[in-house]
Design a protein around this motif. Sequence first.
Motif, mmCIF file in Angstrom:
data_model
loop_
_atom_site.group_PDB
_atom_site.id
_atom_site.type_symbol
_atom_site.label_atom_id
_atom_site.label_comp_id
_atom_site.label_asym_id
_atom_site.label_seq_id
_atom_site.Cartn_x
_atom_site.Cartn_y
_atom_site.Cartn_z
ATOM 1 N N TYR A 4 -9.454 -1.968 -4.073
ATOM 2 C CA TYR A 4 -8.743 -1.748 -5.335
ATOM 3 C C TYR A 4 -9.679 -1.922 -6.533
ATOM 4 C CZ TYR A 4 -4.319 -1.932 -2.764
ATOM 5 O OH TYR A 4 -3.277 -1.683 -1.914
ATOM 6 N N MET A 51 0.839 -1.172 0.000
ATOM 7 C CA MET A 51 0.000 0.000 0.000
ATOM 8 C C MET A 51 0.883 1.233 0.000
ATOM 9 S SD MET A 51 -1.939 2.609 1.681
ATOM 10 C CE MET A 51 -1.159 2.538 3.228
ATOM 11 N N ASN A 52 0.496 2.200 -0.771
ATOM 12 C CA ASN A 52 1.288 3.395 -0.930
ATOM 13 C C ASN A 52 0.432 4.612 -0.567
ATOM 14 O OD1 ASN A 52 2.793 5.549 -1.863
ATOM 15 N ND2 ASN A 52 3.560 4.439 -3.634
ATOM 16 N N GLY A 87 -4.885 -0.419 -10.378
ATOM 17 C CA GLY A 87 -4.663 -1.030 -9.064
ATOM 18 C C GLY A 87 -3.194 -1.229 -8.746
ATOM 19 N N ASP A 88 -2.398 -1.581 -9.744
ATOM 20 C CA ASP A 88 -0.959 -1.743 -9.515
ATOM 21 C C ASP A 88 -0.329 -0.417 -9.113
ATOM 22 O OD1 ASP A 88 -0.984 -4.452 -10.048
ATOM 23 O OD2 ASP A 88 -0.584 -4.166 -12.188
ATOM 24 N N GLU A 90 -8.788 -6.218 -1.495
ATOM 25 C CA GLU A 90 -8.864 -6.342 -2.949
ATOM 26 C C GLU A 90 -10.132 -5.655 -3.460
ATOM 27 O OE1 GLU A 90 -7.391 -7.104 -6.623
ATOM 28 O OE2 GLU A 90 -6.374 -7.308 -4.699
ATOM 29 N N ARG A 138 -1.120 0.221 -5.520
ATOM 30 C CA ARG A 138 -0.333 -0.639 -4.622
ATOM 31 C C ARG A 138 1.121 -0.199 -4.516
ATOM 32 N NH1 ARG A 138 -3.674 -4.039 -7.558
ATOM 33 N NH2 ARG A 138 -5.054 -5.340 -6.312
ATOM 34 N N THR A 139 1.712 0.188 -5.630
ATOM 35 C CA THR A 139 3.162 0.411 -5.665
ATOM 36 C C THR A 139 3.580 1.838 -5.988
ATOM 37 O OG1 THR A 139 3.363 -0.087 -8.026
ATOM 38 C CG2 THR A 139 3.478 -1.965 -6.486
#
Length: 112
Positions: free
Chosen positions: A46, A1-2, A57-58, A43, A61-62
């Motif tokens: 997201y 998680m960012n 979503g990626d 999930e 997350r990042t």
Amino acid sequence: MNKDSWTALFKELGVSQRKFAQSIAMDAAYMSRVVNGKAAPTERLYLLAEKVYGVNGDWLRTGKGEMFLDSSSSVGKRRVKALADELTDEEAQAVLAFVRYLRDEEITSNPD
């Protein structure tokens, strides 16, 4: 998680954390815990961000890659689509009439 990704997303969309949570039918307190690193995003969170706003979503997350899956769709259009789900049928009809009026104005003032 960012955390930075969530904050950047809210800013890009022009919505508060609370409004974002409401627009995807999530609890605002839960969203706050996610953003502040006190709860892990599910999930489902997201997937809802992706479905409602077209968020990658990626990227959420990042923080890597593009913020949105479809970079050809403007933020304004994404916001309109997301807000449309909150309209009553009567409000939706009024918005539709207004959009038709705008389109007609565009066609008559620019007859290309």
